[in-house]
Design a protein around this motif. Sequence first.
Motif, PDB file in Angstrom:
ATOM      1  N   GLN A  57      34.358 -43.688-109.921  1.00 52.77           N
ATOM      2  CA  GLN A  57      34.616 -42.307-109.518  1.00 52.77           C
ATOM      3  C   GLN A  57      34.099 -42.010-108.112  1.00 52.77           C
ATOM      4  N   MET A  58      33.037 -42.687-107.714  1.00 55.48           N
ATOM      5  CA  MET A  58      32.417 -42.479-106.407  1.00 55.48           C
ATOM      6  C   MET A  58      32.910 -43.545-105.429  1.00 55.48           C
ATOM      7  N   VAL A  59      32.653 -43.341-104.137  1.00 54.49           N
ATOM      8  CA  VAL A  59      33.038 -44.347-103.146  1.00 54.49           C
ATOM      9  C   VAL A  59      32.322 -45.663-103.476  1.00 54.49           C
ATOM     10  N   PRO A  60      32.915 -46.820-103.130  1.00 48.94           N
ATOM     11  CA  PRO A  60      32.397 -48.115-103.575  1.00 48.94           C
ATOM     12  C   PRO A  60      30.908 -48.372-103.305  1.00 48.94           C
ATOM     13  N   ALA A  61      30.407 -48.086-102.116  1.00 48.55           N
ATOM     14  CA  ALA A  61      28.994 -48.372-101.809  1.00 48.55           C
ATOM     15  C   ALA A  61      28.063 -47.534-102.684  1.00 48.55           C
ATOM     16  N   PHE A  62      28.431 -46.287-102.916  1.00 47.57           N
ATOM     17  CA  PHE A  62      27.644 -45.384-103.755  1.00 47.57           C
ATOM     18  C   PHE A  62      27.688 -45.876-105.201  1.00 47.57           C
ATOM     19  N   ASP A  63      28.875 -46.201-105.657  1.00 45.16           N
ATOM     20  CA  ASP A  63      29.098 -46.703-107.014  1.00 45.16           C
ATOM     21  C   ASP A  63      28.282 -47.962-107.279  1.00 45.16           C
ATOM     22  N   PHE A  67      25.423 -48.295-110.308  1.00 49.05           N
ATOM     23  CA  PHE A  67      25.650 -49.132-111.486  1.00 49.05           C
ATOM     24  C   PHE A  67      24.946 -50.491-111.437  1.00 49.05           C
ATOM     25  N   ASN A  68      24.251 -50.790-110.323  1.00 48.58           N
ATOM     26  CA  ASN A  68      23.610 -52.109-110.216  1.00 48.58           C
ATOM     27  C   ASN A  68      22.136 -52.087-109.846  1.00 48.58           C
ATOM     28  N   GLU A  69      21.658 -51.030-109.239  1.00 46.94           N
ATOM     29  CA  GLU A  69      20.262 -51.003-108.779  1.00 46.94           C
ATOM     30  C   GLU A  69      19.336 -50.386-109.832  1.00 46.94           C
ATOM     31  N   ALA A  70      18.047 -50.486-109.568  1.00 44.36           N
ATOM     32  CA  ALA A  70      17.031 -50.003-110.508  1.00 44.36           C
ATOM     33  C   ALA A  70      17.127 -48.495-110.736  1.00 44.36           C
ATOM     34  N   THR A  73      14.100 -45.348-109.112  1.00 45.18           N
ATOM     35  CA  THR A  73      13.703 -45.688-107.741  1.00 45.18           C
ATOM     36  C   THR A  73      14.692 -45.109-106.728  1.00 45.18           C
ATOM     37  N   PRO A  74      14.220 -44.447-105.666  1.00 41.92           N
ATOM     38  CA  PRO A  74      15.146 -43.937-104.648  1.00 41.92           C
ATOM     39  C   PRO A  74      15.784 -45.093-103.863  1.00 41.92           C
ATOM     40  N   HIS A  75      17.086 -45.007-103.660  1.00 46.11           N
ATOM     41  CA  HIS A  75      17.832 -46.020-102.908  1.00 46.11           C
ATOM     42  C   HIS A  75      18.529 -45.360-101.733  1.00 46.11           C
ATOM     43  N   LEU A  76      18.691 -46.122-100.658  1.00 52.66           N
ATOM     44  CA  LEU A  76      19.364 -45.641 -99.458  1.00 52.66           C
ATOM     45  C   LEU A  76      20.705 -46.341 -99.341  1.00 52.66           C
ATOM     46  N   VAL A  77      21.765 -45.573 -99.110  1.00 55.18           N
ATOM     47  CA  VAL A  77      23.091 -46.173 -98.942  1.00 55.18           C
ATOM     48  C   VAL A  77      23.890 -45.360 -97.917  1.00 55.18           C
ATOM     49  N   LYS A  78      24.679 -46.073 -97.113  1.00 54.69           N
ATOM     50  CA  LYS A  78      25.525 -45.428 -96.102  1.00 54.69           C
ATOM     51  C   LYS A  78      26.960 -45.428 -96.610  1.00 54.69           C
ATOM     52  N   PHE A  81      30.518 -40.538 -95.622  1.00 51.40           N
ATOM     53  CA  PHE A  81      30.019 -39.161 -95.623  1.00 51.40           C
ATOM     54  C   PHE A  81      28.669 -39.015 -94.924  1.00 51.40           C
ATOM     55  N   GLY A  82      27.932 -40.138 -94.789  1.00 51.05           N
ATOM     56  CA  GLY A  82      26.612 -40.107 -94.181  1.00 51.05           C
ATOM     57  C   GLY A  82      25.663 -41.004 -94.950  1.00 51.05           C
ATOM     58  N   TRP A  83      24.372 -40.681 -94.877  1.00 52.70           N
ATOM     59  CA  TRP A  83      23.327 -41.444 -95.556  1.00 52.70           C
ATOM     60  C   TRP A  83      22.922 -40.738 -96.841  1.00 52.70           C
ATOM     61  N   HIS A  84      22.905 -41.480 -97.908  1.00 54.41           N
ATOM     62  CA  HIS A  84      22.566 -40.947 -99.228  1.00 54.41           C
ATOM     63  C   HIS A  84      21.229 -41.507 -99.697  1.00 54.41           C
ATOM     64  N   VAL A  85      20.391 -40.641-100.199  1.00 49.95           N
ATOM     65  CA  VAL A  85      19.217 -41.061-100.963  1.00 49.95           C
ATOM     66  C   VAL A  85      19.622 -40.827-102.418  1.00 49.95           C
ATOM     67  N   ILE A  86      19.681 -41.908-103.186  1.00 49.18           N
ATOM     68  CA  ILE A  86      20.196 -41.842-104.558  1.00 49.18           C
ATOM     69  C   ILE A  86      19.077 -42.176-105.547  1.00 49.18           C
ATOM     70  N   LYS A  87      19.000 -41.373-106.593  1.00 46.50           N
ATOM     71  CA  LYS A  87      18.081 -41.650-107.691  1.00 46.50           C
ATOM     72  C   LYS A  87      18.917 -41.662-108.969  1.00 46.50           C
ATOM     73  N   VAL A  88      19.080 -42.829-109.552  1.00 48.02           N
ATOM     74  CA  VAL A  88      19.867 -42.970-110.778  1.00 48.02           C
ATOM     75  C   VAL A  88      18.945 -42.670-111.952  1.00 48.02           C
ATOM     76  N   LEU A  89      19.331 -41.701-112.768  1.00 45.08           N
ATOM     77  CA  LEU A  89      18.511 -41.288-113.903  1.00 45.08           C
ATOM     78  C   LEU A  89      18.729 -42.140-115.144  1.00 45.08           C
ATOM     79  N   TYR A  90      20.012 -42.424-115.429  1.00 44.06           N
ATOM     80  CA  TYR A  90      20.319 -43.282-116.581  1.00 44.06           C
ATOM     81  C   TYR A  90      21.750 -43.789-116.485  1.00 44.06           C
ATOM     82  N   ARG A  91      22.047 -44.786-117.321  1.00 42.52           N
ATOM     83  CA  ARG A  91      23.404 -45.323-117.465  1.00 42.52           C
ATOM     84  C   ARG A  91      23.734 -45.417-118.942  1.00 42.52           C
ATOM     85  N   THR A  92      25.013 -45.276-119.266  1.00 43.97           N
ATOM     86  CA  THR A  92      25.436 -45.444-120.654  1.00 43.97           C
ATOM     87  C   THR A  92      26.509 -46.515-120.744  1.00 43.97           C
TER      88      THR A  92
END
Length: 92
Positions: A57-63, A67-70, A73-78, A81-92
């Motif tokens: 659903q999201m752009v490939p780098a964000f996706d 779906f693959n990182e811890a 933990t905050p992650h940085l991705v470009k 749209f710009g620079w994203h600080v991402i915190k993944v809460l859970y996956r199902t």
Amino acid sequence: MSKTACALHILVKHKELAEDIIQKLNKGAKFDVLAKKHSSCPSGKKGGSLGEFKRGQMVPAFDKVCFNEALITPHLVKTKFGWHVIKVLYRT
């Protein structure tokens, strides 16, 4: 393989600001407070919450991060749209 993820993010224009935000988070700052202050995404008003979304659903780098990182933990991705600080809460 996870089909959905739930994440928070902060979108900024400059990598330096994104890195500064990650440092603040690692020192105990609240994600929602930083999102409301810095994020240029409308989700910033909701503390950066993107809710639950499906793989692809999201752009490939964000996706890829969601779906693959811890978790938690905050992650940085470009992205385009710009620079994203991402915190993944859970996956199902």
